[in-house]
Design a protein around this motif. Structure first.
Motif, PDB file in Angstrom:
ATOM      1  N   ASP A  35       0.824  -1.209   0.000  1.00  0.00           N
ATOM      2  CA  ASP A  35       0.000   0.000   0.000  1.00  0.00           C
ATOM      3  C   ASP A  35       0.860   1.261   0.000  1.00  0.00           C
ATOM      4  O   ASP A  35       1.432   1.630   1.035  1.00  0.00           O
ATOM      5  N   GLY A  37      -0.134   4.135   0.003  1.00  0.00           N
ATOM      6  CA  GLY A  37      -0.839   5.224   0.695  1.00  0.00           C
ATOM      7  C   GLY A  37      -0.653   5.228   2.197  1.00  0.00           C
ATOM      8  O   GLY A  37      -1.256   6.047   2.902  1.00  0.00           O
ATOM      9  N   TYR A  79      -7.552   4.295   8.550  1.00  0.00           N
ATOM     10  CA  TYR A  79      -7.491   4.467   7.097  1.00  0.00           C
ATOM     11  C   TYR A  79      -8.656   5.310   6.588  1.00  0.00           C
ATOM     12  O   TYR A  79      -9.620   5.550   7.307  1.00  0.00           O
ATOM     13  N   GLY A  80      -8.542   5.745   5.328  1.00  0.00           N
ATOM     14  CA  GLY A  80      -9.524   6.650   4.741  1.00  0.00           C
ATOM     15  C   GLY A  80     -10.929   6.097   4.752  1.00  0.00           C
ATOM     16  O   GLY A  80     -11.899   6.840   4.772  1.00  0.00           O
ATOM     17  N   ASP A  81     -11.053   4.765   4.707  1.00  0.00           N
ATOM     18  CA  ASP A  81     -12.408   4.204   4.673  1.00  0.00           C
ATOM     19  C   ASP A  81     -12.918   3.906   6.073  1.00  0.00           C
ATOM     20  O   ASP A  81     -13.890   3.186   6.242  1.00  0.00           O
ATOM     21  N   PHE A 116     -11.573  -5.417   8.608  1.00  0.00           N
ATOM     22  CA  PHE A 116     -10.396  -6.276   8.414  1.00  0.00           C
ATOM     23  C   PHE A 116     -10.743  -7.715   8.760  1.00  0.00           C
ATOM     24  O   PHE A 116     -10.372  -8.642   8.039  1.00  0.00           O
ATOM     25  N   TYR A 194       2.947  10.900   1.375  1.00  0.00           N
ATOM     26  CA  TYR A 194       2.382  10.132   0.251  1.00  0.00           C
ATOM     27  C   TYR A 194       3.236  10.318  -1.005  1.00  0.00           C
ATOM     28  O   TYR A 194       4.026  11.244  -1.098  1.00  0.00           O
ATOM     29  N   ASP A 219      -1.825   5.697  -5.217  1.00  0.00           N
ATOM     30  CA  ASP A 219      -2.089   4.890  -4.033  1.00  0.00           C
ATOM     31  C   ASP A 219      -2.548   3.484  -4.403  1.00  0.00           C
ATOM     32  O   ASP A 219      -3.707   3.266  -4.761  1.00  0.00           O
ATOM     33  N   GLY A 221      -3.148   1.137  -2.527  1.00  0.00           N
ATOM     34  CA  GLY A 221      -4.065   0.598  -1.518  1.00  0.00           C
ATOM     35  C   GLY A 221      -5.478   1.126  -1.641  1.00  0.00           C
ATOM     36  O   GLY A 221      -6.340   0.822  -0.807  1.00  0.00           O
ATOM     37  N   THR A 222      -5.733   1.963  -2.659  1.00  0.00           N
ATOM     38  CA  THR A 222      -7.091   2.466  -2.876  1.00  0.00           C
ATOM     39  C   THR A 222      -7.635   1.863  -4.161  1.00  0.00           C
ATOM     40  O   THR A 222      -6.955   1.861  -5.179  1.00  0.00           O
ATOM     41  N   THR A 223      -8.836   1.353  -4.087  1.00  0.00           N
ATOM     42  CA  THR A 223      -9.431   0.595  -5.190  1.00  0.00           C
ATOM     43  C   THR A 223      -9.699   1.455  -6.415  1.00  0.00           C
ATOM     44  O   THR A 223      -9.390   1.065  -7.546  1.00  0.00           O
TER      45      THR A 223
HETATM   46  C1  LIG Z   1     -14.444  -0.868  -2.793  1.00  0.00           C
HETATM   47  C2  LIG Z   1     -14.513   0.514  -2.217  1.00  0.00           C
HETATM   48  C3  LIG Z   1     -15.930   0.877  -1.856  1.00  0.00           C
HETATM   49  C4  LIG Z   1     -13.922   1.489  -3.164  1.00  0.00           C
HETATM   50  S1  LIG Z   1     -13.567   0.553  -0.728  1.00  0.00           S
HETATM   51  O1  LIG Z   1     -13.491   1.911  -0.306  1.00  0.00           O
HETATM   52  O2  LIG Z   1     -14.142  -0.341   0.194  1.00  0.00           O
HETATM   53  N1  LIG Z   1     -12.062   0.036  -1.014  1.00  0.00           N
HETATM   54  C5  LIG Z   1     -11.094   0.337   0.020  1.00  0.00           C
HETATM   55  C6  LIG Z   1     -10.001  -0.732   0.085  1.00  0.00           C
HETATM   56  C7  LIG Z   1     -10.477  -2.028   0.614  1.00  0.00           C
HETATM   57  C8  LIG Z   1      -9.958  -3.182   0.113  1.00  0.00           C
HETATM   58  C9  LIG Z   1     -10.354  -4.427   0.579  1.00  0.00           C
HETATM   59  C10 LIG Z   1     -11.315  -4.509   1.564  1.00  0.00           C
HETATM   60  C11 LIG Z   1     -11.872  -3.340   2.078  1.00  0.00           C
HETATM   61  C12 LIG Z   1     -11.439  -2.092   1.623  1.00  0.00           C
HETATM   62  C13 LIG Z   1     -10.405   1.653  -0.298  1.00  0.00           C
HETATM   63  O3  LIG Z   1     -10.124   1.961  -1.447  1.00  0.00           O
HETATM   64  N2  LIG Z   1     -10.063   2.385   0.776  1.00  0.00           N
HETATM   65  C14 LIG Z   1      -9.151   3.518   0.694  1.00  0.00           C
HETATM   66  C15 LIG Z   1      -9.540   4.960   0.698  1.00  0.00           C
HETATM   67  C16 LIG Z   1     -10.916   5.333   0.608  1.00  0.00           C
HETATM   68  C17 LIG Z   1     -11.373   6.535   0.868  1.00  0.00           C
HETATM   69  N3  LIG Z   1     -12.658   6.559   0.617  1.00  0.00           N
HETATM   70  C18 LIG Z   1     -13.005   5.357   0.188  1.00  0.00           C
HETATM   71  N4  LIG Z   1     -11.896   4.599   0.198  1.00  0.00           N
HETATM   72  C19 LIG Z   1      -8.218   3.391   1.874  1.00  0.00           C
HETATM   73  O4  LIG Z   1      -8.588   3.618   3.002  1.00  0.00           O
HETATM   74  N5  LIG Z   1      -6.994   2.990   1.500  1.00  0.00           N
HETATM   75  C20 LIG Z   1      -5.934   2.811   2.480  1.00  0.00           C
HETATM   76  C21 LIG Z   1      -5.444   1.351   2.465  1.00  0.00           C
HETATM   77  C22 LIG Z   1      -6.613   0.333   2.596  1.00  0.00           C
HETATM   78  C23 LIG Z   1      -7.228   0.328   3.982  1.00  0.00           C
HETATM   79  C24 LIG Z   1      -8.312  -0.736   4.107  1.00  0.00           C
HETATM   80  C25 LIG Z   1      -7.759  -2.107   3.743  1.00  0.00           C
HETATM   81  C26 LIG Z   1      -7.142  -2.132   2.381  1.00  0.00           C
HETATM   82  C27 LIG Z   1      -6.091  -1.046   2.215  1.00  0.00           C
HETATM   83  C28 LIG Z   1      -4.735   3.766   2.128  1.00  0.00           C
HETATM   84  O5  LIG Z   1      -3.624   3.489   2.961  1.00  0.00           O
HETATM   85  O6  LIG Z   1      -4.404   3.531   0.748  1.00  0.00           O
HETATM   86  C29 LIG Z   1      -5.050   5.299   2.303  1.00  0.00           C
HETATM   87  F1  LIG Z   1      -4.089   5.984   1.688  1.00  0.00           F
HETATM   88  F2  LIG Z   1      -6.229   5.592   1.762  1.00  0.00           F
HETATM   89  C30 LIG Z   1      -5.057   5.644   3.768  1.00  0.00           C
HETATM   90  O7  LIG Z   1      -6.078   5.667   4.406  1.00  0.00           O
HETATM   91  N6  LIG Z   1      -3.842   5.931   4.277  1.00  0.00           N
HETATM   92  C31 LIG Z   1      -3.686   6.218   5.709  1.00  0.00           C
HETATM   93  C32 LIG Z   1      -2.871   7.494   5.818  1.00  0.00           C
HETATM   94  N7  LIG Z   1      -2.558   7.746   7.229  1.00  0.00           N
HETATM   95  C33 LIG Z   1      -2.191   9.195   7.351  1.00  0.00           C
HETATM   96  C34 LIG Z   1      -1.762   9.480   8.766  1.00  0.00           C
HETATM   97  O8  LIG Z   1      -0.672   8.601   9.123  1.00  0.00           O
HETATM   98  C35 LIG Z   1      -1.023   7.218   9.039  1.00  0.00           C
HETATM   99  C36 LIG Z   1      -1.459   6.849   7.642  1.00  0.00           C
END
Ligand SMILES: CC(C)(C)S(=O)(=O)N[C@@H](Cc1ccccc1)C(=O)N[C@@H](Cc1c[nH]c[nH+]1)C(=O)N[C@@H](CC1CCCCC1)C(O)(O)C(F)(F)C(=O)NCCN1CCOCC1
Length: 330
Positions: A35, A37, A79-81, A116, A194, A219, A221-223
């Motif tokens: 990831d 991101g 995370y963002g979600d 998770f 990032y 990123d 890690g974002t779908t």
């Molecule tokens: C299918 C979908 C409706 C588009 S989903 O949103 O569910 N997909 C999720 C990924 C996922 C995969 C498998 C199962 C469940 C969820 C998705 O794309 N989530 C994104 C962002 C987002 C925003 N709005 C909607 N989605 C996310 O949080 N991605 C983070 C990694 C993910 C976390 C869940 C598990 C899979 C990996 C990420 O790291 O890429 C990030 F950049 F978005 C993020 O949140 N980074 C955290 C940044 N912080 C900043 C402060 O310091 C610590 C780190």
């Protein structure tokens, strides 16, 4: 040194990709989401309450002769979600695709959020953002890439994500067999941690290219692909029956619609996302309504060039000083 490993979609709509890694001695194999991101390397472990583990592989530090507790260190990430996890920290030997890092900080989950637990094919994450984002306290830890860098033949890692197919992540080299033409590089602004860079513009279908600097993060890690509302409305204006649904939290359209392609610019180069990548998924298995792979970033505060965009290119994350990111067609 170099390494190469598979990027395997965890479901039929490429919601995320996992990569086999080994931790410890003897090696324990887990499937982790690489990831760019985030910058925490965390895993389901023997310390994760069994009520929160549903089918995931776990890392058991006590079974590894090379594990060491990093005493007094903890971590917690959101995370963002909205999902999140927290726990303690060990160091151990860690390999991806034959590339080994000795005493990599491996963050063991003491608690994970329900999304998770529900995602049984994902055993944790390998953060490949900049180490400044790492949440371990009192002393933050380095990412796998930052630890590996001094021994890499080249200070790069590459992502070759594929649509409904297994792709690859390479470390320490650029495989010229994985792309065509030249790699176009652009500057990365590494704050706040990032892989932040700009697109030089976009076009919808066969429309004229709109030059405009669009800043966002690449990123893995974002779908999906999240861009400014003006661009997204211009795209869906070309789709019969498309609407921005409050109910589904984004643009939906009849699955039978013909979608235009979407092209983004990196400097002078152009990359076209096929319509099939943007016809992301049915909102339910029997529905004739589909959810778009291109959505508005207005609720996120940041534009995210997620997997829908990245899988249309071969992407080079270059840890040189200054860092830069490269895109090539494939
Ligand atoms: C299918 C979908 C409706 C588009 S989903 O949103 O569910 N997909 C999720 C990924 C996922 C995969 C498998 C199962 C469940 C969820 C998705 O794309 N989530 C994104 C962002 C987002 C925003 N709005 C909607 N989605 C996310 O949080 N991605 C983070 C990694 C993910 C976390 C869940 C598990 C899979 C990996 C990420 O790291 O890429 C990030 F950049 F978005 C993020 O949140 N980074 C955290 C940044 N912080 C900043 C402060 O310091 C610590 C780190």
């Amino acid at each position: 040194d170099k390494g190469s490993a598979a990027a395997i979609p965890i479901n039929e709509v490429d919601i995320a990709y996992v990569t086999p890694v080994t931790i410890g001695t003897p090696p324990q194999t887990l499937m982790l989401d690489l990831d760019t991101g985030s910058s925490d390397l965390w895993v389901f472990s023997s310390l994760t309450p069994s009520t929160q583990v549903r089918g995931q592989e776990i890392y058991t530090p006590t079974k590894s002769s090379t594990s060491k507790l990093l005493s007094g260190h903890t971590w917690s990430i959101r995370y963002g979600d909205g999902s999140g996890s927290r726990g303690s920290v060990y160091t151990d030997n860690f390999t991806i695709g034959g590339l080994e890092v000795r005493s990599q900080a491996v963050q063991t989950a003491l608690e994970v959020s329900s999304s998770f637990t529900q995602e049984q094919s994902l055993d944790g994450l390998v953060g490949l953002g900049f180490s400044t984002l790492n949440t371990v306290r009192p002393s933050s830890q380095l990412t796998f890439f930052d630890n590996a860098r001094p021994n890499l033949d080249e200070e790069v890692f590459t992502a070759d994500l594929k649509y409904h197919a297994t792709g690859s992540y390479d470390f320490g080299f650029i495989d010229s067999k994985k792309y065509t033409g030249n790699i176009t590089y652009t500057a990365v602004q590494q704050s706040p941690g990032y892989w932040t860079h700009s697109l030089s513009g976009y076009s919808v279908g066969s429309g004229a290219f709109q030059a405009s600097q669009i800043s966002g993060i690449s990123d893995t890690g974002t779908t999906l692909l999240y861009l400014p509302t003006a661009i997204v409305t211009a795209y869906y204006r070309q789709v019969q029956g498309a609407q921005n649904s409050q109910y589904y939290g984004g643009y939906v359209f009849p699955c039978s619609s013909t979608l235009p392609t979407f092209t983004f610019g990196i400097e002078g180069a152009r990359f076209t996302i096929p319509a099939s990548y943007i016809n992301y998924t049915r909102i339910s298995p029997t529905s004739t309504t589909c959810y778009g792979g291109l959505q508005s970033s207005s609720g996120l505060g940041i534009n995210i060039f997620g997997d829908v965009a990245l899988k249309a290119a071969f992407v080079v994350f270059s840890g040189t000083n200054p860092p830069r990111i490269g895109f090539a067609t494939k």
